[in-house]
Design an enzyme around this catalytic site. Structure first.
Site, mmCIF file in Angstrom:
data_model
loop_
_atom_site.group_PDB
_atom_site.id
_atom_site.type_symbol
_atom_site.label_atom_id
_atom_site.label_comp_id
_atom_site.label_asym_id
_atom_site.label_seq_id
_atom_site.Cartn_x
_atom_site.Cartn_y
_atom_site.Cartn_z
ATOM 1 N N VAL A 45 64.404 -11.872 -42.142
ATOM 2 C CA VAL A 45 65.459 -12.908 -42.228
ATOM 3 C C VAL A 45 66.688 -12.437 -43.017
ATOM 4 O O VAL A 45 67.454 -13.264 -43.523
ATOM 5 C CB VAL A 45 64.912 -14.254 -42.781
ATOM 6 C CG1 VAL A 45 63.895 -14.854 -41.834
ATOM 7 C CG2 VAL A 45 64.327 -14.098 -44.186
ATOM 8 N N ASP A 70 59.478 -11.980 -43.795
ATOM 9 C CA ASP A 70 59.970 -10.996 -44.768
ATOM 10 C C ASP A 70 61.333 -11.429 -45.286
ATOM 11 O O ASP A 70 62.304 -11.498 -44.538
ATOM 12 C CB ASP A 70 60.108 -9.623 -44.092
ATOM 13 C CG ASP A 70 60.602 -8.566 -45.078
ATOM 14 O OD1 ASP A 70 59.748 -7.936 -45.726
ATOM 15 O OD2 ASP A 70 61.825 -8.381 -45.199
ATOM 16 N N TYR A 75 68.703 -11.482 -50.130
ATOM 17 C CA TYR A 75 69.084 -12.144 -48.876
ATOM 18 C C TYR A 75 69.610 -13.568 -49.142
ATOM 19 O O TYR A 75 70.145 -14.202 -48.243
ATOM 20 C CB TYR A 75 67.911 -12.217 -47.886
ATOM 21 C CG TYR A 75 67.274 -10.887 -47.518
ATOM 22 C CD1 TYR A 75 67.874 -9.668 -47.855
ATOM 23 C CD2 TYR A 75 66.068 -10.837 -46.826
ATOM 24 C CE1 TYR A 75 67.277 -8.455 -47.531
ATOM 25 C CE2 TYR A 75 65.474 -9.626 -46.494
ATOM 26 C CZ TYR A 75 66.080 -8.441 -46.863
ATOM 27 O OH TYR A 75 65.478 -7.241 -46.528
ATOM 28 N N LYS A 100 61.063 -9.539 -52.382
ATOM 29 C CA LYS A 100 61.356 -8.269 -53.065
ATOM 30 C C LYS A 100 62.133 -8.510 -54.358
ATOM 31 O O LYS A 100 62.944 -9.442 -54.432
ATOM 32 C CB LYS A 100 62.192 -7.354 -52.146
ATOM 33 C CG LYS A 100 61.620 -7.256 -50.733
ATOM 34 C CD LYS A 100 62.401 -6.365 -49.800
ATOM 35 C CE LYS A 100 61.919 -6.547 -48.374
ATOM 36 N NZ LYS A 100 62.646 -7.558 -47.589
ATOM 37 N N HIS A 133 62.610 -3.394 -54.364
ATOM 38 C CA HIS A 133 63.457 -3.270 -53.169
ATOM 39 C C HIS A 133 64.000 -1.854 -52.965
ATOM 40 O O HIS A 133 64.034 -1.351 -51.836
ATOM 41 C CB HIS A 133 64.611 -4.280 -53.240
ATOM 42 C CG HIS A 133 65.115 -4.716 -51.912
ATOM 43 N ND1 HIS A 133 65.576 -5.987 -51.657
ATOM 44 C CD2 HIS A 133 65.247 -4.048 -50.741
ATOM 45 C CE1 HIS A 133 65.966 -6.062 -50.391
ATOM 46 N NE2 HIS A 133 65.773 -4.901 -49.814
ATOM 47 N N SER A 210 64.647 -2.576 -39.898
ATOM 48 C CA SER A 210 65.538 -2.235 -38.773
ATOM 49 C C SER A 210 64.789 -1.554 -37.628
ATOM 50 O O SER A 210 65.258 -0.547 -37.091
ATOM 51 C CB SER A 210 66.722 -1.373 -39.227
ATOM 52 O OG SER A 210 67.526 -2.047 -40.160
ATOM 53 N N LEU A 212 64.605 -2.411 -34.705
ATOM 54 C CA LEU A 212 65.441 -2.465 -33.491
ATOM 55 C C LEU A 212 66.784 -1.780 -33.727
ATOM 56 O O LEU A 212 67.749 -2.022 -32.996
ATOM 57 C CB LEU A 212 65.645 -3.922 -33.052
ATOM 58 C CG LEU A 212 64.380 -4.624 -32.528
ATOM 59 C CD1 LEU A 212 64.644 -6.101 -32.250
ATOM 60 C CD2 LEU A 212 63.858 -3.938 -31.264
ATOM 61 N N GLN A 214 69.033 -2.194 -35.767
ATOM 62 C CA GLN A 214 70.097 -3.187 -36.011
ATOM 63 C C GLN A 214 70.816 -3.550 -34.706
ATOM 64 O O GLN A 214 72.022 -3.815 -34.691
ATOM 65 C CB GLN A 214 71.049 -2.693 -37.102
ATOM 66 C CG GLN A 214 70.298 -2.459 -38.414
ATOM 67 C CD GLN A 214 71.150 -2.117 -39.606
ATOM 68 O OE1 GLN A 214 72.369 -1.994 -39.510
ATOM 69 N NE2 GLN A 214 70.526 -1.963 -40.767
HETATM 70 P P1 NAD Z 1 66.682 -5.153 -36.650
HETATM 71 O O1 NAD Z 1 66.410 -3.755 -36.277
HETATM 72 O O2 NAD Z 1 65.576 -6.117 -36.725
HETATM 73 O O3 NAD Z 1 67.812 -5.645 -35.646
HETATM 74 C C1 NAD Z 1 68.346 -6.923 -35.727
HETATM 75 C C2 NAD Z 1 69.455 -7.033 -34.685
HETATM 76 O O4 NAD Z 1 68.877 -6.919 -33.380
HETATM 77 C C3 NAD Z 1 70.154 -8.383 -34.746
HETATM 78 O O5 NAD Z 1 71.525 -8.158 -34.491
HETATM 79 C C4 NAD Z 1 69.541 -9.159 -33.598
HETATM 80 O O6 NAD Z 1 70.425 -10.072 -33.061
HETATM 81 C C5 NAD Z 1 69.213 -8.059 -32.606
HETATM 82 N N1 NAD Z 1 68.039 -8.417 -31.806
HETATM 83 C C6 NAD Z 1 66.845 -8.887 -32.261
HETATM 84 N N2 NAD Z 1 66.009 -9.066 -31.227
HETATM 85 C C7 NAD Z 1 66.684 -8.736 -30.108
HETATM 86 C C8 NAD Z 1 66.344 -8.719 -28.734
HETATM 87 N N3 NAD Z 1 65.122 -9.076 -28.316
HETATM 88 N N4 NAD Z 1 67.285 -8.318 -27.846
HETATM 89 C C9 NAD Z 1 68.510 -7.928 -28.261
HETATM 90 N N5 NAD Z 1 68.898 -7.916 -29.551
HETATM 91 C C10 NAD Z 1 67.978 -8.317 -30.472
HETATM 92 O O7 NAD Z 1 67.518 -5.087 -38.031
HETATM 93 P P2 NAD Z 1 67.416 -5.607 -39.509
HETATM 94 O O8 NAD Z 1 67.712 -7.048 -39.634
HETATM 95 O O9 NAD Z 1 68.245 -4.651 -40.280
HETATM 96 O O10 NAD Z 1 65.894 -5.347 -39.949
HETATM 97 C C11 NAD Z 1 64.864 -6.295 -39.782
HETATM 98 C C12 NAD Z 1 64.412 -6.864 -41.109
HETATM 99 O O11 NAD Z 1 64.020 -5.801 -41.973
HETATM 100 C C13 NAD Z 1 65.488 -7.596 -41.916
HETATM 101 O O12 NAD Z 1 65.748 -8.873 -41.414
HETATM 102 C C14 NAD Z 1 64.850 -7.594 -43.279
HETATM 103 O O13 NAD Z 1 63.857 -8.589 -43.370
HETATM 104 C C15 NAD Z 1 64.231 -6.212 -43.322
HETATM 105 N N6 NAD Z 1 65.106 -5.198 -43.969
HETATM 106 C C16 NAD Z 1 64.665 -4.643 -45.127
HETATM 107 C C17 NAD Z 1 65.450 -3.693 -45.756
HETATM 108 C C18 NAD Z 1 64.962 -3.080 -47.025
HETATM 109 O O14 NAD Z 1 65.743 -2.423 -47.718
HETATM 110 N N7 NAD Z 1 63.705 -3.267 -47.372
HETATM 111 C C19 NAD Z 1 66.692 -3.307 -45.229
HETATM 112 C C20 NAD Z 1 67.097 -3.889 -44.033
HETATM 113 C C21 NAD Z 1 66.300 -4.816 -43.410
#
Ligand code: NAD
Length: 296
Positions: A45, A70, A75, A100, A133, A210, A212, A214
């Site tokens: 989220v 998560d 956030y 975190k 974190h 990430s 996917l 991002q």
């Molecule tokens: P992600 O790889 O999950 O990608 C998210 C993006 O993909 C968004 O723009 C979303 O609209 C798009 N998307 C999602 N499903 C889709 C689909 N089925 N088809 C097309 N597009 C789609 O990126 P994220 O948010 O960076 O990572 C996921 C999670 O990881 C975060 O929400 C967070 O909880 C965690 N995170 C943790 C850290 C860390 O430092 N520990 C850093 C970044 C993210």
């Protein structure tokens, strides 16, 4: 040449932390090194609001079968996450909740207080997993504070995020308790083999952030090509590749149909040929900050 190099250093498969992975109707779990079982799919989220957007996303996710959320202090949506879980149709005890400790708290030596503050924002008396974190100055003292929070029952498991091999080795050598988890950037362009190899030696599970890329996975034609063979989408192929590497995934979306789409991962299996084709995309490319070179 470059492709051959990356192919050599990729993680051996299957690692089988807990089981031979298999196709099931819904949801697989990974057993952590403390015996707890974590759902292999969670909802991330990051960049979702502290209100209805996050509440809706979590309720849609739980309806779709997710049992894992998560979040993080940074956030700024832990209150909404807590509200979503309190108003959900699924009991809190059935949902894995990760949050975190933010870097400022680690640096200031206030991790113990930060745990209590997180519980207050979430409106709960425990979280399933509390992570440090980023590996900022003071992480060893912060780890000792998490160990105390674990002993006090405020958290059911403790772990790390963005800890590279050297940081992880410090915690393994100097901590009392092994981390249950390392949450790192992980996707087909970046598999972080060194950090994962040390984690594997200690049965420390890996969560992909990430997964996917991002959203950039849409730019890679191979995923859509492979998806056609399974009547699946490119997103489902990328996430399934992670699952078959024994990685926990926390894709982010606040869109109901994408949340549902990202949940339909447990009724197909990528062939070894397709797994290898995706492995070969590795190019050590980050979409997020480098844990050895960041300024926050
Ligand atoms: P992600 O790889 O999950 O990608 C998210 C993006 O993909 C968004 O723009 C979303 O609209 C798009 N998307 C999602 N499903 C889709 C689909 N089925 N088809 C097309 N597009 C789609 O990126 P994220 O948010 O960076 O990572 C996921 C999670 O990881 C975060 O929400 C967070 O909880 C965690 N995170 C943790 C850290 C860390 O430092 N520990 C850093 C970044 C993210």
């Amino acid at each position: 040449m470059l492709l051959t190099l990356f192919a050599c250093i990729r993680r051996p498969r299957p690692k089988n932390l807990t089981r031979p992975w298999r196709v099931t109707p819904f949801m697989q779990y990974i057993t952590l090194n403390n015996g707890l079982k974590i759902p292999q799919l969670g909802l991330g989220v990051w960049q979702a609001d502290n209100g209805q957007e996050t509440i809706n996303a979590i309720h849609w996710a739980l309806d779709a079968g997710y049992r894992h959320v998560d979040t993080a202090k940074v956030y700024k949506n832990e209150e909404a996450v807590g509200k979503a879980l309190r108003t959900a149709s699924i009991p809190r005890t059935d949902v894995w909740l990760t949050t975190k400790i933010w870097n400022d708290d680690i640096r200031a030596g206030r991790t113990a207080t930060a745990v209590d503050e997180a519980l207050a924002r979430l409106g709960t008396d425990y979280v399933d997993l509390m992570l440090l974190h980023w590996p900022v100055d003071g992480y060893l003292a912060a780890w000792a504070d998490l160990e105390k929070a674990l002993a006090a029952g405020k958290v059911r498991a403790i772990g790390l995020s963005n800890f590279m091999e050297d940081h992880l080795a410090d915690i393994i050598d100097q901590g009392e308790i092994l981390p249950a988890m390392n949450q790192i950037e992980y996707h087909p362009y970046l598999v972080q083999a060194d950090a994962i190899s040390l984690s594997d030696q200690h049965n420390i599970a890996i969560t992909a952030w990430s997964p996917l890329m991002q959203g950039e996975f849409l730019q890679e034609p191979l995923f859509a090509d492979i998806a056609k063979a399974y009547d699946k989408t490119a997103a489902q192929v990328v996430l399934r590749w992670c699952l078959q590497n024994d990685i926990i995934v926390i894709p982010k979306s606040t869109n109901q149909s994408r949340i549902q789409e990202n949940s339909l991962l447990f009724d197909f299996e990528l062939s070894e040929e397709h797994m290898v084709a995706i492995d070969e995309l590795e190019r050590n490319q980050r979409f997020g900050p480098d844990p050895h070179n960041f300024d926050f």
